[in-house]
Write a protein that holds these residues in place. Structure first.
Motif, mmCIF file in Angstrom:
data_model
loop_
_atom_site.group_PDB
_atom_site.id
_atom_site.type_symbol
_atom_site.label_atom_id
_atom_site.label_comp_id
_atom_site.label_asym_id
_atom_site.label_seq_id
_atom_site.Cartn_x
_atom_site.Cartn_y
_atom_site.Cartn_z
ATOM 1 N N ARG A 1 0.858 -1.208 0.000
ATOM 2 C CA ARG A 1 0.000 0.000 0.000
ATOM 3 C C ARG A 1 0.886 1.246 0.000
ATOM 4 O O ARG A 1 2.046 1.185 0.448
ATOM 5 N N LEU B 1 1.869 -4.019 18.861
ATOM 6 C CA LEU B 1 0.868 -3.144 19.478
ATOM 7 C C LEU B 1 0.425 -3.900 20.716
ATOM 8 O O LEU B 1 -0.175 -4.984 20.596
ATOM 9 N N GLY C 1 -4.816 -4.689 13.556
ATOM 10 C CA GLY C 1 -5.654 -4.894 12.367
ATOM 11 C C GLY C 1 -6.322 -3.618 11.873
ATOM 12 O O GLY C 1 -7.247 -3.680 11.058
ATOM 13 N N SER D 1 1.192 -0.649 10.666
ATOM 14 C CA SER D 1 1.867 -0.378 9.383
ATOM 15 C C SER D 1 2.264 1.089 9.279
ATOM 16 O O SER D 1 3.326 1.420 8.754
ATOM 17 N N TRP E 1 11.474 -11.521 10.544
ATOM 18 C CA TRP E 1 11.269 -12.955 10.759
ATOM 19 C C TRP E 1 9.920 -13.139 11.463
ATOM 20 O O TRP E 1 9.667 -12.516 12.490
ATOM 21 N N VAL E 2 9.052 -14.018 10.892
ATOM 22 C CA VAL E 2 7.699 -14.180 11.434
ATOM 23 C C VAL E 2 7.333 -15.663 11.499
ATOM 24 O O VAL E 2 7.523 -16.396 10.517
ATOM 25 N N ASN F 1 1.689 -16.692 12.519
ATOM 26 C CA ASN F 1 1.370 -15.269 12.708
ATOM 27 C C ASN F 1 1.037 -14.619 11.352
ATOM 28 O O ASN F 1 1.766 -13.786 10.840
ATOM 29 N N ALA G 1 0.823 -7.845 7.246
ATOM 30 C CA ALA G 1 1.205 -6.438 7.457
ATOM 31 C C ALA G 1 2.540 -6.142 6.767
ATOM 32 O O ALA G 1 2.711 -5.090 6.142
HETATM 33 C C1 LIG Z 1 2.035 -7.122 13.726
HETATM 34 C C2 LIG Z 1 1.327 -5.796 14.021
HETATM 35 C C3 LIG Z 1 2.335 -4.810 14.608
HETATM 36 C C4 LIG Z 1 0.797 -5.258 12.684
HETATM 37 O O1 LIG Z 1 0.165 -4.029 12.892
HETATM 38 P P1 LIG Z 1 -1.390 -3.838 12.457
HETATM 39 O O2 LIG Z 1 -1.747 -2.449 12.704
HETATM 40 O O3 LIG Z 1 -2.191 -4.906 13.136
HETATM 41 O O4 LIG Z 1 -1.281 -4.174 10.878
HETATM 42 P P2 LIG Z 1 -2.247 -3.668 9.712
HETATM 43 O O5 LIG Z 1 -3.612 -3.433 10.262
HETATM 44 O O6 LIG Z 1 -1.591 -2.570 8.999
HETATM 45 O O7 LIG Z 1 -2.237 -4.939 8.730
HETATM 46 C C5 LIG Z 1 -2.722 -6.197 9.166
HETATM 47 C C6 LIG Z 1 -2.923 -7.133 7.985
HETATM 48 O O8 LIG Z 1 -3.305 -8.429 8.507
HETATM 49 C C7 LIG Z 1 -4.647 -8.736 8.167
HETATM 50 N N1 LIG Z 1 -5.325 -9.082 9.424
HETATM 51 C C8 LIG Z 1 -5.993 -8.256 10.266
HETATM 52 N N2 LIG Z 1 -6.449 -8.953 11.337
HETATM 53 C C9 LIG Z 1 -6.065 -10.222 11.169
HETATM 54 C C10 LIG Z 1 -6.210 -11.407 11.931
HETATM 55 N N3 LIG Z 1 -6.865 -11.413 13.106
HETATM 56 N N4 LIG Z 1 -5.677 -12.562 11.446
HETATM 57 C C11 LIG Z 1 -5.015 -12.578 10.290
HETATM 58 N N5 LIG Z 1 -4.837 -11.481 9.505
HETATM 59 C C12 LIG Z 1 -5.345 -10.312 9.948
HETATM 60 C C13 LIG Z 1 -5.242 -7.483 7.598
HETATM 61 O O9 LIG Z 1 -6.189 -7.836 6.613
HETATM 62 C C14 LIG Z 1 -4.032 -6.720 7.045
HETATM 63 O O10 LIG Z 1 -3.664 -7.146 5.746
HETATM 64 P P3 LIG Z 1 -4.316 -6.467 4.416
HETATM 65 O O11 LIG Z 1 -4.468 -5.013 4.687
HETATM 66 O O12 LIG Z 1 -3.346 -6.775 3.305
HETATM 67 O O13 LIG Z 1 -5.628 -7.147 4.190
HETATM 68 C C15 LIG Z 1 0.158 -5.966 15.043
HETATM 69 O O14 LIG Z 1 -0.862 -6.776 14.475
HETATM 70 C C16 LIG Z 1 0.611 -6.611 16.352
HETATM 71 O O15 LIG Z 1 1.042 -5.930 17.258
HETATM 72 N N6 LIG Z 1 0.495 -7.963 16.459
HETATM 73 C C17 LIG Z 1 0.969 -8.667 17.670
HETATM 74 C C18 LIG Z 1 2.465 -8.596 17.783
HETATM 75 C C19 LIG Z 1 3.180 -9.198 16.601
HETATM 76 O O16 LIG Z 1 2.715 -10.130 15.956
HETATM 77 N N7 LIG Z 1 4.356 -8.653 16.299
HETATM 78 C C20 LIG Z 1 5.155 -9.096 15.188
HETATM 79 C C21 LIG Z 1 5.928 -10.258 15.572
HETATM 80 S S1 LIG Z 1 6.777 -10.922 14.180
#
Ligand SMILES: CC(C)(COP(=O)(O)OP(=O)(O)OC[C@H]1O[C@@H](n2cnc3c(N)ncnc32)[C@H](O)[C@@H]1OP(=O)(O)O)[C@@H](O)C(=O)NCCC(=O)NCCS
Length: 411
Positions: A209, A319, A326, A331, A353-354, A358, A364
C-alpha cells in the motif's frame, strides 16, 4: 609465519597440536579448543572487526571470557591449518536455540581464497558433528552468495539454501546477497516429514500500500516526537511505558505471535530498555508508538541487530493492546520507522522474521512492501513437532520507490 616454539612453550604442547585427533579433522584444517598461546594469533580468529592486543586477549582467554567452549550456550573452536598448526580462524556453534543450532565461521581475510576454503571446510565439519553425531534435528550456516567454494561443499553433504537476503553485505565495494543454508537430520526428517513441503498459511491481500508517513505539520509536533504520521507518532521509550508493557503482557489474547505468551515485568523491562539507550551506537533502537489523539503509548517498534558496517537490521513491532491491531496503526508506525532507518541511520536493507502461524504480521509486512526471503525450518517447538518461520527483506531503494500519500495538515 609458523607457530614459534616461544608461543607454543607458553601453553602445554599437548593442547596446541592436532596429532592423534580423532574427529574434526579435514583435508586442510582441523578444529580444536583454545589454549593461552592462541592469543598470539587472535587477529586471525576473533570475530570482531576491531583490533585488540594479544595481552588483552590472553587475559580474556585466562578468565574464560574468550574462546571458551564450556557452557554459555555456545561452543567456540579454533580453525588450525594442518601441517604447521597455525590458527587461521574460528567457528562458533550456538546451542541455546531449541531445536535449531546455528553455526558461524570466520577465517582471517588476509589468507584470501584459501581462507574462504578453510571456512567452508570448518563449517561443514561442525554441521555434520551437530546433525549426524549429536543428532540435533537441524543446523544452519550463513555463507555469502559469492562464496562458491563453500556453497559447493555445503551442497555436497546435502545442505540446501533456505533463505536469501538481498544485498545484505558490502564486500569490496559491491553488495552481495546473504544466504542461509540448512542441514537436516535424516532420522528426524523421516519422523516429521520435509518442513520445506509445509504450505505457508496466509491472510490479508498480500498487496503493498502507499507509504503514509511522515506528515508535514503546521503545528508544533508532540513533545519528543521523532517521526509524526497521520494517526501515530514515534518517541523514545521512557520509564512510564513499562506500566503499559507489563499491564498488557498479562492481557494478551493471542499466543500465536511468539512462542506462546511472554510475561513482562515492568522494572526488568525498563532496565533492559534503559540499557539499550546507554549504548552508543545502539544496536537495538526502539521507539514507543503513540496515538496523536491522546498521546497513549499503544505499542513499540524497533530495529534490532543493527550492523552499521553492512548497514542492515531486523525490524520488530508490537501493538501491546490487542484491540488496536488490524487497523493500520502498526503499518503506519512501521513506515515512520523505515523513514528513520533509511533516512536517519542510512541503512541499506531491513529484514523481518515471522512465525508461520502469525499470518497477520506477515500480511502487514507484505502491505508495507517487504518481500519474502525464504524460511527458517523447524525453528521452534509446536504441537509435538517443530514449526517454521517465514523471513522477509526490504531494500531502502524499494521503499523509496513506493507510492506516497502526502498529508499536509492545516492548523
Ligand atoms: C504485527 C502488528 C504490529 C501489525 O500491525 P497492524 O496495525 O495490526 O497491521 P495492519 O492493520 O496494517 O495490517 C494487518 C494485515 O493483517 C490482516 N489481518 C488483520 N487482522 C487479522 C487477523 N486477526 N488474522 C489474520 N490477519 C489479519 C489485515 O487484513 C491486514 O492485511 P491487508 O491489509 O493486506 O488485508 C500488530 O498486528 C501486532 O502488534 N500484532 C501482535 C504482535 C506481533 O505479531 N508482532 C510481530 C511479531 S513478528
Amino acid at each position: 609465519m609458523p607457530v614459534t616454539h616461544a608461543a607454543r612453550g607458553e601453553s602445554n604442547p599437548l593442547l596446541v597440536s592436532g596429532e592423534g585427533q580423532t574427529y574434526l579433522v579435514g583435508d586442510e584444517v582441523y578444529l580444536r579448543p583454545f589454549a593461552p598461546a592462541d592469543a598470539e594469533f587472535s587477529q586471525s580468529w576473533r570475530f570482531s572487526r576491531f583490533p585488540m592486543s594479544p595481552d588483552r586477549v590472553r587475559g580474556k582467554l585466562d578468565e574464560g571470557k574468550a574462546g571458551d567452549s564450556s557452557g554459555k550456550n555456545r561452543v567456540h573452536l579454533l580453525i588450525v591449518r594442518k601441517g604447521d598448526d597455525r590458527p587461521v580462524g574460528s567457528v562458533l556453534i550456538h546451542t541455546s536455540w531449541f531445536p535449531s543450532y546455528y553455526v558461524e565461521a570466520a577465517t582471517d581475510p588476509i589468507f584470501g581464497e584459501a581462507g574462504d576454503r578453510w571456512r567452508g571446510e570448518a563449517a561443514v565439519m561442525v554441521m555434520q558433528l551437530v546433525v549426524d553425531e549429536w543428532q540435533r534435528p537441524i543446523v544452519q550456516f550463513a555463507p555469502l552468495a559469492d562464496e562458491t567454494a563453500t556453497i559447493a561443499r555445503l551442497e555436497k553433504i546435502g545442505a540446501r539454501e533456505c533463505m536469501r537476503f538481498r544485498e545484505m553485505y558490502s564486500r569490496n565495494g559491491k553488495r552481495v546477497d546473504g544466504l542461509m543454508y540448512e542441514y537436516l537430520n535424516g532420522d528426524w526428517m523421516e519422523r516429521l516429514g520435509d518442513p520445506a513441503e509445509r504450505e505457508l498459511p496466509r491472510s490479508g491481500t498480500g498487496q503493498p500500500r502507499p507509504v503514509t508517513a511522515p506528515v508535514a505539520l503546521k503545528d508544533d509536533p508532540p513533545a519528543n516526537a521523532v517521526r509524526v504520521g497521520p494517526w501515530v507518532y514515534l518517541r523514545p521509550i521512557q520509564e512510564d511505558d513499562a506500566v503499559h508493557a507489563a499491564h498488557w503482557s498479562m492481557r494478551e489474547s493471542d499466543a500465536n505471535w511468539g512462542n506462546g505468551r511472554g510475561v513482562v515485568s515492568g522494572r526488568a523491562w525498563w532496565h533492559e530498555m534503559e540499557k539499550l539507550q546507554k549504548e552508543s551506537p545502539q544496536e537495538w533502537v526502539r521507539f514507543a508508538v503513540c496515538l496523536r489523539d491522546n498521546d497513549e503509548a499503544i505499542g513499540f517498534v524497533g530495529i534490532d541487530d543493527i550492523d552499521y558496517t553492512h548497514r542492515f537490521g531486523e525490524s520488530e513491532s508490537e501493538l501491546v493492546n490487542p484491540s488496536y491491531r488490524g487497523n493500520g496503526y502498526g503499518s503506519e508506525a512501521k513506515h515512520l520507522l523505515f523513514d528513520y532507518a533509511f533516512n536517519t541511520l542510512g541503512l541499506h536493507a531491513l529484514q523481518s522474521w515471522v512465525l508461520f502461524e502469525n499470518t497477520r504480521s506477515a500480511a502487514a509486512l507484505r502491505k508495507q512492501g517487504y518481500r519474502e526471503a525464504g524460511r527458517s525450518h523447524w525453528d521452534i517447538p509446536r504441537d509435538g513437532a517443530f514449526t517454521n518461520v517465514v523471513t522477509f527483506d526490504l531494500l531502502g531503494e524499494e521503499w523509496r520507490a513506493m507510492p506516497r500519500r502526502v498529508d499536509t495538515e492545516s492548523s
